[in-house]
Design a protein around this motif. Structure first.
Motif, PDB file in Angstrom:
ATOM      1  N   VAL A 110       0.822  -1.216   0.000  1.00  0.00           N
ATOM      2  CA  VAL A 110       0.000   0.000   0.000  1.00  0.00           C
ATOM      3  C   VAL A 110       0.852   1.260   0.000  1.00  0.00           C
ATOM      4  N   PHE A 111       1.903   1.308   0.825  1.00  0.00           N
ATOM      5  CA  PHE A 111       2.634   2.550   1.050  1.00  0.00           C
ATOM      6  C   PHE A 111       4.000   2.611   0.361  1.00  0.00           C
ATOM      7  N   PHE A 112       4.551   1.472  -0.028  1.00  0.00           N
ATOM      8  CA  PHE A 112       5.869   1.450  -0.682  1.00  0.00           C
ATOM      9  C   PHE A 112       5.782   0.623  -1.963  1.00  0.00           C
ATOM     10  N   THR A 113       4.854   1.000  -2.814  1.00  0.00           N
ATOM     11  CA  THR A 113       4.551   0.233  -4.023  1.00  0.00           C
ATOM     12  C   THR A 113       5.758   0.120  -4.950  1.00  0.00           C
ATOM     13  N   THR A 114       6.500   1.201  -5.116  1.00  0.00           N
ATOM     14  CA  THR A 114       7.655   1.189  -6.021  1.00  0.00           C
ATOM     15  C   THR A 114       8.700   0.177  -5.559  1.00  0.00           C
ATOM     16  N   PHE A 115       9.021   0.196  -4.273  1.00  0.00           N
ATOM     17  CA  PHE A 115       9.972  -0.776  -3.723  1.00  0.00           C
ATOM     18  C   PHE A 115       9.462  -2.198  -3.920  1.00  0.00           C
ATOM     19  N   TYR A 116       8.176  -2.395  -3.672  1.00  0.00           N
ATOM     20  CA  TYR A 116       7.583  -3.727  -3.790  1.00  0.00           C
ATOM     21  C   TYR A 116       7.721  -4.267  -5.212  1.00  0.00           C
ATOM     22  N   ARG A 117       7.533  -3.417  -6.201  1.00  0.00           N
ATOM     23  CA  ARG A 117       7.605  -3.857  -7.587  1.00  0.00           C
ATOM     24  C   ARG A 117       9.032  -4.106  -8.056  1.00  0.00           C
ATOM     25  N   ARG A 118       9.977  -3.333  -7.532  1.00  0.00           N
ATOM     26  CA  ARG A 118      11.359  -3.422  -8.011  1.00  0.00           C
ATOM     27  C   ARG A 118      12.119  -4.614  -7.431  1.00  0.00           C
ATOM     28  N   VAL A 119      11.885  -4.940  -6.181  1.00  0.00           N
ATOM     29  CA  VAL A 119      12.646  -6.015  -5.553  1.00  0.00           C
ATOM     30  C   VAL A 119      12.167  -7.362  -6.078  1.00  0.00           C
ATOM     31  N   ASP A 120      13.103  -8.282  -6.310  1.00  0.00           N
ATOM     32  CA  ASP A 120      12.716  -9.590  -6.835  1.00  0.00           C
ATOM     33  C   ASP A 120      12.113 -10.451  -5.732  1.00  0.00           C
ATOM     34  N   ASN A 121      11.379 -11.480  -6.144  1.00  0.00           N
ATOM     35  CA  ASN A 121      10.611 -12.301  -5.202  1.00  0.00           C
ATOM     36  C   ASN A 121      11.482 -12.992  -4.151  1.00  0.00           C
ATOM     37  N   VAL A 122      12.623 -13.541  -4.603  1.00  0.00           N
ATOM     38  CA  VAL A 122      13.481 -14.280  -3.664  1.00  0.00           C
ATOM     39  C   VAL A 122      14.059 -13.354  -2.604  1.00  0.00           C
ATOM     40  N   THR A 123      14.605 -12.217  -3.035  1.00  0.00           N
ATOM     41  CA  THR A 123      15.178 -11.261  -2.075  1.00  0.00           C
ATOM     42  C   THR A 123      14.123 -10.770  -1.095  1.00  0.00           C
ATOM     43  N   TYR A 124      12.955 -10.447  -1.617  1.00  0.00           N
ATOM     44  CA  TYR A 124      11.870  -9.948  -0.770  1.00  0.00           C
ATOM     45  C   TYR A 124      11.450 -10.995   0.261  1.00  0.00           C
ATOM     46  N   THR A 125      11.294 -12.240  -0.183  1.00  0.00           N
ATOM     47  CA  THR A 125      10.860 -13.308   0.726  1.00  0.00           C
ATOM     48  C   THR A 125      11.903 -13.555   1.811  1.00  0.00           C
ATOM     49  N   VAL A 126      13.182 -13.552   1.429  1.00  0.00           N
ATOM     50  CA  VAL A 126      14.257 -13.746   2.413  1.00  0.00           C
ATOM     51  C   VAL A 126      14.249 -12.629   3.452  1.00  0.00           C
ATOM     52  N   LEU A 127      14.087 -11.395   3.000  1.00  0.00           N
ATOM     53  CA  LEU A 127      14.039 -10.259   3.930  1.00  0.00           C
ATOM     54  C   LEU A 127      12.860 -10.377   4.887  1.00  0.00           C
ATOM     55  N   MET A 128      11.722 -10.799   4.378  1.00  0.00           N
ATOM     56  CA  MET A 128      10.521 -10.895   5.211  1.00  0.00           C
ATOM     57  C   MET A 128      10.599 -12.051   6.206  1.00  0.00           C
ATOM     58  N   LEU A 129      11.388 -13.070   5.887  1.00  0.00           N
ATOM     59  CA  LEU A 129      11.498 -14.226   6.788  1.00  0.00           C
ATOM     60  C   LEU A 129      12.684 -14.116   7.740  1.00  0.00           C
ATOM     61  N   PHE A 130      13.503 -13.079   7.591  1.00  0.00           N
ATOM     62  CA  PHE A 130      14.685 -12.926   8.439  1.00  0.00           C
ATOM     63  C   PHE A 130      14.296 -12.736   9.911  1.00  0.00           C
ATOM     64  N   VAL A 131      13.379 -11.828  10.170  1.00  0.00           N
ATOM     65  CA  VAL A 131      12.959 -11.553  11.561  1.00  0.00           C
ATOM     66  C   VAL A 131      12.315 -12.780  12.206  1.00  0.00           C
ATOM     67  N   PRO A 132      11.363 -13.480  11.534  1.00  0.00           N
ATOM     68  CA  PRO A 132      10.801 -14.685  12.145  1.00  0.00           C
ATOM     69  C   PRO A 132      11.844 -15.722  12.530  1.00  0.00           C
ATOM     70  N   PHE A 133      12.839 -15.936  11.669  1.00  0.00           N
ATOM     71  CA  PHE A 133      13.843 -16.957  11.956  1.00  0.00           C
ATOM     72  C   PHE A 133      14.797 -16.523  13.071  1.00  0.00           C
ATOM     73  N   VAL A 134      15.104 -15.233  13.146  1.00  0.00           N
ATOM     74  CA  VAL A 134      15.945 -14.734  14.239  1.00  0.00           C
ATOM     75  C   VAL A 134      15.221 -14.899  15.575  1.00  0.00           C
ATOM     76  N   TYR A 135      13.955 -14.508  15.616  1.00  0.00           N
ATOM     77  CA  TYR A 135      13.155 -14.638  16.846  1.00  0.00           C
ATOM     78  C   TYR A 135      13.055 -16.105  17.270  1.00  0.00           C
ATOM     79  N   ALA A 136      12.771 -16.975  16.306  1.00  0.00           N
ATOM     80  CA  ALA A 136      12.638 -18.393  16.616  1.00  0.00           C
ATOM     81  C   ALA A 136      13.967 -18.986  17.090  1.00  0.00           C
ATOM     82  N   GLY A 137      15.060 -18.623  16.410  1.00  0.00           N
ATOM     83  CA  GLY A 137      16.377 -19.135  16.792  1.00  0.00           C
ATOM     84  C   GLY A 137      16.792 -18.685  18.188  1.00  0.00           C
ATOM     85  N   PHE A 138      16.497 -17.416  18.519  1.00  0.00           N
ATOM     86  CA  PHE A 138      16.831 -16.902  19.841  1.00  0.00           C
ATOM     87  C   PHE A 138      16.073 -17.656  20.931  1.00  0.00           C
TER      88      PHE A 138
END
Length: 310
Positions: A110-138
């Motif tokens: 909704v608010f960062f449409t340009t960034f959303y369109r430019r970043v590739d799917n793999v990079t975006y998914t990895v970035l979005m899953l980084f925090v969940p995995f850090v929290y779980a690992g801790f």
């Protein structure tokens, strides 16, 4: 608490685990297959949802050994139980944050449409899953550090974790759920004021997430809040274990519901689901009754209407 009551409760919980595994595994595996088989269903958001489904599959499967222990009445010590289900605890922690990331994903759309369109799917998914995995690992690492040899009646996450870590786990989950709910309510307000000016794909994503987020938050809220509340009101011993263990119902509901909510709220997934299972007679009957045709017609109408207003 009498041994008869404890035994009946153990059988009841074990039955819940088995039944929810049947429905939950079917739903989550179907979502993964639909995403793989239907290119039209693949997107950054669906990849994050796939990560949630994988987490829920692990959570459901790791509940099955606990059901066996409940049926047999075998009790373990924490230094045996916790390592055995540490993978489960990792995914149970990750899935709570992944749901938050799904709402953050919508916020970015909704608010960062340009960034959303430019970043590739793999990079975006990895970035979005980084925090969940850090929290779980801790959380899992802290659980190993604090692990002792205390006897545990049930081998499940809130009890297998040391009480200090378990309290952190439940309180942090309540906090994460609060952030998820507040952010989603904020997005709902934005969508209300923007109305039909919002792009069609974003509105459809909001439609799919609306019920899923509410069910997730309140099923998971009930689980984690209950675990923490029973400690806060001063319950101890077998009484505490009894009430905490029955919160597994809400956890199982959380692991099971996303796909079925998706079928209910998304015509695209309903059509894809029927097409994939159309070789079964019971599914053919849905097609013969015109269910697929009606669903497809609604989808086409919505897409056409939205496209004209973009």
């Amino acid at each position: 608490m009498s041994s008869a009551v404890e035994m009946i409760n153990q059988i009841f919980i074990a039955t819940e685990i088995v039944l929810f595994n049947i429905f939950g595994l079917f739903g989550n595996i179907n979502f993964l297959f639909l995403t793989y088989l239907k290119p039209s269903l693949r997107s950054k958001s669906s990849y994050i949802q796939c990560a949630l489904s994988v987490s829920h599959i692990f959570c459901l499967l790791f509940e099955l050994p606990n059901a066996v222990l409940l049926f047999t009445g075998i009790q373990l010590r924490r230094n045996v139980c916790f390592p055995a289900i540490s993978i489960y605890i990792f995914f149970i922690c990750a899935q709570a944050v992944i749901m938050l990331m799904l709402v953050v994903d919508l916020f970015i759309i909704v608010f960062f449409t340009t960034f959303y369109r430019r970043v590739d799917n793999v990079t975006y998914t990895v970035l979005m899953l980084f925090v969940p995995f850090v929290y779980a690992g801790f959380t899992v690492a802290w659980g190993f550090v604090m692990m002792d040899d205390e006897l545990v009646i049930f081998c499940n996450p809130p009890i297998s974790l040391h009480p200090v870590v378990s309290r952190w786990w439940s309180m942090s989950n309540v906090g994460l759920n609060s952030v998820t709910l507040c952010l989603f309510l904020f997005l709902m307000i934005i969508f209300h004021f923007r109305g039909k000016k919002q792009k069609s794909d974003t509105r459809k994503l909001m439609k799919r997430l609306k019920v899923s987020v509410v069910v997730f938050v309140f099923s998971w809220y009930m689980c984690t809040l209950g675990v923490d509340m029973f400690v806060a009101i001063g319950l101890t011993g077998s009484v505490l274990v009894f009430f905490q263990s029955n919160m597994v119902f809400f956890a199982l509901l959380c692991y099971t519901q996303p796909f079925y909510v998706m079928l209910w709220r998304s015509s695209e997934y309903r059509v894809a689901f029927v097409e994939m299972w159309s070789f079964l007679n019971c599914v053919k009957s849905l097609k013969s009754k015109g269910w697929v045709e009606r669903t497809t017609r609604v989808t086409t109408q919505v897409s056409t209407m939205d496209s004209s207003k973009m």
